[in-house]
Design a protein around this motif. Structure first.
Motif, PDB file in Angstrom:
ATOM      1  N   LEU A  50      52.525 -51.824  64.320  1.00 30.84           N
ATOM      2  CA  LEU A  50      52.714 -51.295  63.411  1.00 30.84           C
ATOM      3  C   LEU A  50      54.297 -50.713  63.354  1.00 30.84           C
ATOM      4  CD1 LEU A  50      52.338 -50.485  60.413  1.00 30.84           C
ATOM      5  CD2 LEU A  50      51.823 -47.989  61.317  1.00 30.84           C
ATOM      6  N   LEU A  51      54.722 -50.720  64.755  1.00 37.14           N
ATOM      7  CA  LEU A  51      56.145 -50.511  65.052  1.00 37.14           C
ATOM      8  C   LEU A  51      56.683 -51.588  64.573  1.00 37.14           C
ATOM      9  CD1 LEU A  51      58.852 -49.325  66.505  1.00 37.14           C
ATOM     10  CD2 LEU A  51      58.309 -49.947  68.452  1.00 37.14           C
ATOM     11  N   VAL A  53      56.025 -54.117  62.831  1.00 37.87           N
ATOM     12  CA  VAL A  53      55.956 -54.082  61.196  1.00 37.87           C
ATOM     13  C   VAL A  53      57.712 -54.051  60.845  1.00 37.87           C
ATOM     14  CG1 VAL A  53      54.998 -54.452  59.101  1.00 37.87           C
ATOM     15  CG2 VAL A  53      53.865 -55.162  61.268  1.00 37.87           C
ATOM     16  N   THR A  54      56.996 -52.423  61.067  1.00 33.63           N
ATOM     17  CA  THR A  54      58.793 -51.465  60.711  1.00 33.63           C
ATOM     18  C   THR A  54      60.596 -52.091  60.914  1.00 33.63           C
ATOM     19  OG1 THR A  54      57.009 -49.954  60.885  1.00 33.63           O
ATOM     20  CG2 THR A  54      59.431 -49.330  60.227  1.00 33.63           C
ATOM     21  N   LEU A  55      59.989 -52.814  62.079  1.00 32.67           N
ATOM     22  CA  LEU A  55      61.773 -53.009  62.808  1.00 32.67           C
ATOM     23  C   LEU A  55      61.965 -54.382  61.526  1.00 32.67           C
ATOM     24  CD1 LEU A  55      61.130 -52.524  66.399  1.00 32.67           C
ATOM     25  CD2 LEU A  55      62.795 -51.654  64.667  1.00 32.67           C
ATOM     26  N   CYS A  57      60.717 -55.450  58.409  1.00 33.04           N
ATOM     27  CA  CYS A  57      61.251 -54.879  57.859  1.00 33.04           C
ATOM     28  C   CYS A  57      62.421 -54.322  57.408  1.00 33.04           C
ATOM     29  CB  CYS A  57      60.110 -53.564  57.191  1.00 33.04           C
ATOM     30  SG  CYS A  57      58.427 -54.641  56.513  1.00 33.04           S
ATOM     31  N   SER A  58      62.779 -53.871  58.126  1.00 33.11           N
ATOM     32  CA  SER A  58      64.920 -53.010  59.009  1.00 33.11           C
ATOM     33  C   SER A  58      65.136 -54.253  58.640  1.00 33.11           C
ATOM     34  CB  SER A  58      64.830 -52.113  59.315  1.00 33.11           C
ATOM     35  OG  SER A  58      63.406 -50.857  58.949  1.00 33.11           O
ATOM     36  N   LEU A 114      50.565 -55.306  53.685  1.00 30.31           N
ATOM     37  CA  LEU A 114      51.212 -53.984  54.218  1.00 30.31           C
ATOM     38  C   LEU A 114      50.907 -53.110  53.393  1.00 30.31           C
ATOM     39  CD1 LEU A 114      51.701 -52.671  56.861  1.00 30.31           C
ATOM     40  CD2 LEU A 114      54.245 -54.112  56.267  1.00 30.31           C
ATOM     41  N   GLU A 115      51.686 -54.146  52.493  1.00 29.94           N
ATOM     42  CA  GLU A 115      51.591 -52.354  51.329  1.00 29.94           C
ATOM     43  C   GLU A 115      50.219 -51.803  51.075  1.00 29.94           C
ATOM     44  OE1 GLU A 115      52.776 -52.167  46.246  1.00 29.94           O
ATOM     45  OE2 GLU A 115      52.858 -54.437  48.119  1.00 29.94           O
ATOM     46  N   MET A 118      49.016 -49.463  54.067  1.00 33.56           N
ATOM     47  CA  MET A 118      50.164 -48.165  53.707  1.00 33.56           C
ATOM     48  C   MET A 118      49.771 -47.092  52.818  1.00 33.56           C
ATOM     49  SD  MET A 118      52.311 -47.999  55.669  1.00 33.56           S
ATOM     50  CE  MET A 118      53.381 -49.219  57.576  1.00 33.56           C
ATOM     51  N   ILE A 187      55.286 -60.887  59.975  1.00 33.46           N
ATOM     52  CA  ILE A 187      54.924 -59.569  58.828  1.00 33.46           C
ATOM     53  C   ILE A 187      53.010 -60.659  58.988  1.00 33.46           C
ATOM     54  CG2 ILE A 187      54.728 -57.504  57.647  1.00 33.46           C
ATOM     55  CD1 ILE A 187      57.939 -58.147  58.451  1.00 33.46           C
ATOM     56  N   THR A 191      49.874 -58.469  60.582  1.00 37.64           N
ATOM     57  CA  THR A 191      49.106 -57.147  59.155  1.00 37.64           C
ATOM     58  C   THR A 191      47.864 -58.326  59.148  1.00 37.64           C
ATOM     59  OG1 THR A 191      51.188 -56.860  58.211  1.00 37.64           O
ATOM     60  CG2 THR A 191      49.349 -56.177  56.711  1.00 37.64           C
TER      61      THR A 191
END
Length: 204
Positions: A50-51, A53-55, A57-58, A114-115, A118, A187, A191
């Motif tokens: 998850l970390l 994936v967040t990185l 997207c950023s 992923l959406e 969340m 990603i 996921t």
């Protein structure tokens, strides 16, 4: 004959590798650091997907903003007027609204799993007594990422075309766009492997 061809192929590969390193402005001393970053990326992908994936997207958002900033002088030259901050904001809002209106095609492209994950996390947190997050807010955030990705492709394509017209090397720009596509695909793969098809119970 074989003995002569093997060194030729080896030297040709070394030349292509050295040329690629020079194009990417990578020195030989940077290779150990790149290896450490790659090993860390693999480790965190396995331990905390998850970390990553967040990185990822950023990274898409910041890479998009960087290419938009690079393309602004080119667009200004074509349209003959200065581009202000609110013009860029309008473009971001328009692309986000476009992804929201065309919801099904946008979800079919990437980040749909992923959406959904969340949204399920938000529902689980609210049912457990935590602070509720509106699923529409999550949908808006992911549409913003999709819109930023569309701006990335458009701005990078314009920038690469301008570089090619001026006789400059446009391949590094295409490499960055390919990297953005690779991040998107990675990603979705992470996921699917660790979360499933967006459901909370789809993991291992």
């Amino acid at each position: 004959m074989t003995t002569y061809l093997e060194p030729t192929k080896s030297s040709r590969k070394q030349h292509l590798f050295s040329r690629w390193l020079s194009q990417q402005k990578i020195k030989l001393g940077d290779l150990p650091f790149l290896g450490i970053c790659l090993a860390s990326l693999i480790y965190f992908t396995i331990r905390d997907p998850l970390l990553i994936v967040t990185l990822g997207c950023s990274s898409i958002v910041f890479l998009s903003l960087w290419h938009v900033a690079k393309a602004i002088p080119i667009v200004e030259r074509y349209i003959g007027c200065e581009i202000r901050f609110w013009h860029i904001t309008t473009a971001i809002i328009t692309s986000t609204a476009l992804c929201s209106v065309l919801d099904s095609p946008a979800n079919a492209v990437f980040l749909s799993g992923l959406e959904e994950f969340m949204k399920e996390l938000a529902e689980g947190a609210s049912s457990a007594g935590g602070e509720a997050i509106d699923p529409e807010v999550i949908e808006l955030i992911f549409n913003l990422i999709r819109g930023a990705f569309l701006l990335l492709v458009a701005a990078a394509s314009l920038f690469a075309y301008n570089q090619a017209q001026q006789g400059n090397d446009w391949r590094p720009i295409v490499t960055q766009v390919a990297l953005a596509f690779a991040i998107v695909i990675a990603i979705d793969v992470i996921t699917f492997l660790f979360i499933g098809n967006g459901g909370g119970g789809g993991g291992a």
